[in-house]
Motif scaffolding. Structure first.
Motif, PDB file in Angstrom:
ATOM      1  N   TYR A  75       0.731  -1.370   0.050  1.00  0.00           N
ATOM      2  CA  TYR A  75      -0.026  -0.027  -0.046  1.00  0.00           C
ATOM      3  C   TYR A  75       0.828   1.310  -0.201  1.00  0.00           C
ATOM      4  O   TYR A  75       2.053   1.265   0.311  1.00  0.00           O
ATOM      5  N   ASN A  76       0.217   2.170  -0.634  1.00  0.00           N
ATOM      6  CA  ASN A  76       0.837   3.637  -0.565  1.00  0.00           C
ATOM      7  C   ASN A  76      -0.222   4.555  -0.032  1.00  0.00           C
ATOM      8  O   ASN A  76      -1.170   4.995  -1.034  1.00  0.00           O
ATOM      9  N   LYS A  77      -0.186   5.105   1.083  1.00  0.00           N
ATOM     10  CA  LYS A  77      -1.243   5.786   1.646  1.00  0.00           C
ATOM     11  C   LYS A  77      -0.900   7.437   1.784  1.00  0.00           C
ATOM     12  O   LYS A  77       0.311   7.610   2.417  1.00  0.00           O
ATOM     13  N   TRP A  78      -1.431   8.367   1.317  1.00  0.00           N
ATOM     14  CA  TRP A  78      -1.356   9.793   1.634  1.00  0.00           C
ATOM     15  C   TRP A  78      -2.797  10.442   1.962  1.00  0.00           C
ATOM     16  O   TRP A  78      -3.638  10.295   1.144  1.00  0.00           O
ATOM     17  N   ASN A  79      -2.717  10.847   3.189  1.00  0.00           N
ATOM     18  CA  ASN A  79      -3.816  11.454   3.763  1.00  0.00           C
ATOM     19  C   ASN A  79      -3.816  12.724   4.482  1.00  0.00           C
ATOM     20  O   ASN A  79      -2.815  13.148   5.143  1.00  0.00           O
ATOM     21  N   SER A  80      -4.666  13.884   3.808  1.00  0.00           N
ATOM     22  CA  SER A  80      -4.404  15.299   4.432  1.00  0.00           C
ATOM     23  C   SER A  80      -5.810  15.997   4.508  1.00  0.00           C
ATOM     24  O   SER A  80      -6.622  15.558   3.963  1.00  0.00           O
ATOM     25  N   GLU A  81      -5.801  16.767   5.442  1.00  0.00           N
ATOM     26  CA  GLU A  81      -6.968  17.448   5.925  1.00  0.00           C
ATOM     27  C   GLU A  81      -6.652  18.968   6.480  1.00  0.00           C
ATOM     28  O   GLU A  81      -5.798  18.900   7.243  1.00  0.00           O
ATOM     29  N   LEU A  82      -7.474  19.733   5.939  1.00  0.00           N
ATOM     30  CA  LEU A  82      -7.536  21.118   6.454  1.00  0.00           C
ATOM     31  C   LEU A  82      -8.950  21.267   7.354  1.00  0.00           C
ATOM     32  O   LEU A  82      -9.738  21.108   6.663  1.00  0.00           O
ATOM     33  N   LYS A  83      -8.825  21.168   8.591  1.00  0.00           N
ATOM     34  CA  LYS A  83     -10.001  21.611   9.654  1.00  0.00           C
ATOM     35  C   LYS A  83     -10.272  22.873   9.966  1.00  0.00           C
ATOM     36  O   LYS A  83      -9.225  23.450  10.602  1.00  0.00           O
ATOM     37  N   ILE A  84     -11.246  23.674   9.659  1.00  0.00           N
ATOM     38  CA  ILE A  84     -11.552  25.170  10.044  1.00  0.00           C
ATOM     39  C   ILE A  84     -12.646  25.131  10.957  1.00  0.00           C
ATOM     40  O   ILE A  84     -13.823  24.901  10.357  1.00  0.00           O
ATOM     41  N   PRO A  85     -12.463  25.259  12.113  1.00  0.00           N
ATOM     42  CA  PRO A  85     -13.650  25.236  13.152  1.00  0.00           C
ATOM     43  C   PRO A  85     -14.481  26.540  12.905  1.00  0.00           C
ATOM     44  O   PRO A  85     -13.869  27.692  12.607  1.00  0.00           O
ATOM     45  N   LEU A  86     -15.740  26.301  12.967  1.00  0.00           N
ATOM     46  CA  LEU A  86     -16.584  27.514  12.731  1.00  0.00           C
ATOM     47  C   LEU A  86     -17.493  27.666  14.104  1.00  0.00           C
ATOM     48  O   LEU A  86     -17.955  27.030  14.801  1.00  0.00           O
ATOM     49  N   TRP A  87     -17.756  29.176  14.198  1.00  0.00           N
ATOM     50  CA  TRP A  87     -18.618  29.699  15.375  1.00  0.00           C
ATOM     51  C   TRP A  87     -19.912  29.076  15.442  1.00  0.00           C
ATOM     52  O   TRP A  87     -20.578  28.627  16.243  1.00  0.00           O
ATOM     53  N   LEU A  88     -20.459  29.113  14.049  1.00  0.00           N
ATOM     54  CA  LEU A  88     -21.949  28.869  13.853  1.00  0.00           C
ATOM     55  C   LEU A  88     -22.195  27.333  14.145  1.00  0.00           C
ATOM     56  O   LEU A  88     -21.501  26.500  13.456  1.00  0.00           O
ATOM     57  N   ALA A  89     -22.924  27.152  15.071  1.00  0.00           N
ATOM     58  CA  ALA A  89     -23.497  25.680  15.146  1.00  0.00           C
ATOM     59  C   ALA A  89     -22.459  24.825  15.554  1.00  0.00           C
ATOM     60  O   ALA A  89     -22.580  23.517  15.573  1.00  0.00           O
ATOM     61  N   GLY A  90     -21.310  25.207  15.953  1.00  0.00           N
ATOM     62  CA  GLY A  90     -20.160  24.236  16.355  1.00  0.00           C
ATOM     63  C   GLY A  90     -19.720  23.432  15.211  1.00  0.00           C
ATOM     64  O   GLY A  90     -19.102  22.310  15.577  1.00  0.00           O
ATOM     65  N   ALA A  91     -19.976  23.922  13.910  1.00  0.00           N
ATOM     66  CA  ALA A  91     -19.716  23.176  12.749  1.00  0.00           C
ATOM     67  C   ALA A  91     -17.942  23.282  12.538  1.00  0.00           C
ATOM     68  O   ALA A  91     -17.311  24.163  13.090  1.00  0.00           O
ATOM     69  N   ASP A  92     -17.543  22.015  11.650  1.00  0.00           N
ATOM     70  CA  ASP A  92     -16.239  22.212  11.215  1.00  0.00           C
ATOM     71  C   ASP A  92     -16.216  21.939   9.767  1.00  0.00           C
ATOM     72  O   ASP A  92     -16.906  21.197   9.207  1.00  0.00           O
ATOM     73  N   LEU A  93     -15.617  22.890   9.365  1.00  0.00           N
ATOM     74  CA  LEU A  93     -15.341  22.791   7.589  1.00  0.00           C
ATOM     75  C   LEU A  93     -14.095  22.152   7.342  1.00  0.00           C
ATOM     76  O   LEU A  93     -13.034  22.643   8.162  1.00  0.00           O
ATOM     77  N   LYS A  94     -14.536  21.090   6.521  1.00  0.00           N
ATOM     78  CA  LYS A  94     -13.263  20.225   6.180  1.00  0.00           C
ATOM     79  C   LYS A  94     -12.698  20.345   4.608  1.00  0.00           C
ATOM     80  O   LYS A  94     -13.686  20.194   3.942  1.00  0.00           O
ATOM     81  N   LEU A  95     -11.411  20.272   4.601  1.00  0.00           N
ATOM     82  CA  LEU A  95     -11.062  20.286   3.079  1.00  0.00           C
ATOM     83  C   LEU A  95      -9.918  18.966   3.310  1.00  0.00           C
ATOM     84  O   LEU A  95      -8.868  19.302   4.021  1.00  0.00           O
ATOM     85  N   GLY A  96     -10.079  18.095   2.233  1.00  0.00           N
ATOM     86  CA  GLY A  96      -9.168  16.981   2.388  1.00  0.00           C
ATOM     87  C   GLY A  96      -8.747  16.649   0.999  1.00  0.00           C
ATOM     88  O   GLY A  96      -9.430  16.676  -0.253  1.00  0.00           O
TER      89      GLY A  96
END
Length: 483
Positions: free
Chosen positions: A93-114
């Motif tokens: 296997y060859n795995k590459w995993n990346s993620e940018l998590k941006i916490p949001l004030w509204l509703a305690g949500a998290d915006l995620k880019l991966g």
């Protein structure tokens, strides 16, 4: 025998008249305005350079650092991981995993880019992304616990309230420091006035002794009067030495609060004079009491601290109530083979509602004993705080009224004392006139004069007491009198 005693007295009179006495400082220097060290001058120096005042400023700065730390919970977070297995010429296997998590004030949500790129012979098919990899954009939203308030918003809100608490505590400490400094200033004022009055009395006694000595030499006055006059001089010299030490000590105490802009301690000059006070002090108006009572109700630092604590508990209560809800998190991501904005990707592999990942997480403690216990604890603290607010509010009000009564009492006493001094001065003047006519004695003059000096010293003590009571009135109201 009587002639012999008279001769001895005459010798003593001549000896005292020739040798004189050590001339003490009279405190009657011609003072320019530069010698007057007023309370306003002291205030300017204290609030600019006093280290304790500067130290109190660190309270709010420290609280703001807590806010900055709490804002860190909303900082974007970038995560990446890479792993690869190669064995026997086979790439497992060859795995590459990346993620940018941006916490949001509204509703305690998290915006995620991966972006994920997983390949290999023995890779789990559900994780395989192909050579191009997959991009994803999505949200993680708590629909149950954490929707209204979560741990990070709870921490941030409380840290912001702590800034208000710290500012109230800072004001409280500044008021306490200034109140202590004002009392030291008026102690110095009283010590100076006392020493000045004693010196005046000593000068009068010395002048009287010299005059009587001259009259004794020519036979107009008996020698015993000169001896009695000199005893009075000696007594006042002793008083002068005592008050001089008290003045020196009061000056040293006040010097504790004097600093320059480099942070070096200063000494109050020996020739510095306190400000002059109008001895006709009137009773403070009732409007002042009403104003200070209203100010104490809304802006007293102790009440502000309690109210800030109440706001904190309200936020904590809201958070603890939120924890009674079940955890229900919805996670959704739109996925695509797109690796860049200008990538050429077929529509069925690009971001659209047909390409997604979706998930639900549910958790709920069955008994909630921990959460219910902590919520109950917060409610108890709120009840305790309400009782403290009522008690402190009543105590502060009564303290302000009591201090106002003290100020009023001082003003009434000063009015009576001023009249008493005027009457005593009339008695002293009359006794001097009678003595010049041979109808009175030196003993009566000294007695009346000593009483007059004592009354003037008492008046200065009452003036200093009035000023300290006035400072206490403002301090009890949670503020300070600005000069």
């Amino acid at each position: 025998m009587a002639l012999k005693k008279t001769s001895i007295l005459l010798v003593l009179v001549l000896l005292f008249a020739k040798t004189g006495f050590a001339q003490p400082p009279t405190g009657k220097k011609t003072a320019g305005n530069d010698q007057i060290f007023s309370l306003e001058d002291l205030q300017l120096m204290v609030f600019r350079y006093h280290p304790v005042i500067k130290q109190t400023q660190l309270l709010s700065e420290s609280a703001r650092t807590k806010v900055l730390q709490s804002l860190g919970y909303f900082d974007p977070e970038l995560k990446a991981g890479f792993s690869k297995k190669l064995f026997g010429g086979t790439e497992y296997y060859n795995k590459w995993n990346s993620e940018l998590k941006i916490p949001l004030w509204l509703a305690g949500a998290d915006l995620k880019l991966g972006y994920d790129r997983n390949a290999g012979t023995y890779l789990n098919p559900e994780n395989r992304t192909g050579e191009q990899g997959l991009s994803a954009i999505g949200l993680s939203i708590p629909l149950g616990q954490g929707l209204i308030i979560d741990a990070r918003r709870n921490t941030l809100r409380q840290s912001k309230i702590m800034v208000e608490y710290a500012e109230a505590d800072q004001l409280k400490q500044i008021n306490a420091v200034w109140y202590g400094i004002v009392k030291d200033y008026w102690n110095w004022y009283y010590a100076h006035k006392q020493n000045e009055l004693i010196n005046d009395g000593l000068n009068l006694a010395q002048s009287r002794f010299k005059a009587l000595s001259a009259q004794t030499l020519i036979g107009d006055k008996p020698g015993i009067d000169s001896v009695e006059a000199y005893i009075t001089v000696q007594e006042r010299i002793i008083q002068k030495e005592k008050t001089a030490i008290e003045l020196q000590n009061a000056r040293l105490v006040l010097s504790n609060h004097l600093w320059n802009d480099q942070g070096s301690p200063l000494e109050l000059p020996a020739d510095a004079l306190p400000q002059n006070i109008d001895q006709k002090i009137t009773r403070p108006p009732a409007l002042l009491l009403d104003t200070l009572l209203g100010l104490a109700t809304t802006q007293h630092p102790e009440l502000l601290k309690l109210k800030s604590k109440g706001e904190q508990l309200a936020v904590e209560k809201s958070y603890r109530q939120e924890l009674l809800k079940p955890k229900l998190n919805v996670i959704g991501n739109l996925i695509s083979n797109r690796t860049g904005l200008n990538s050429n990707v077929p529509g069925y592999y690009d971001f659209n509602w047909s390409n997604y990942k979706f998930g639900i997480e549910l958790a709920f403690p069955l008994f909630l004993r921990s959460e219910r216990g902590k919520l109950r604890e917060v409610k108890i603290k709120q009840q305790e705080l309400n009782y403290d607010l009522k008690q402190f509010g009543r105590e502060i009000r009564n303290h302000v009224i009591a201090s106002y009564n003290d100020v009023s009492a001082y003003s009434a006493q000063l009015a009576v004392q001023s009249k008493s001094i005027e009457n005593q001065q009339i008695l002293v003047n009359g006794e001097n006139q009678k003595f010049m006519l041979g109808e009175s004695t030196l003993f009566l003059i000294n007695s009346r004069e000593t009483k007059l000096i004592d009354m003037k010293i008492k008046q200065e003590s009452m003036i200093a007491g009035y000023q300290k009571a006035l400072a206490e009135l403002y301090y009890k109201a949670g503020t300070r009198e600005m000069n």
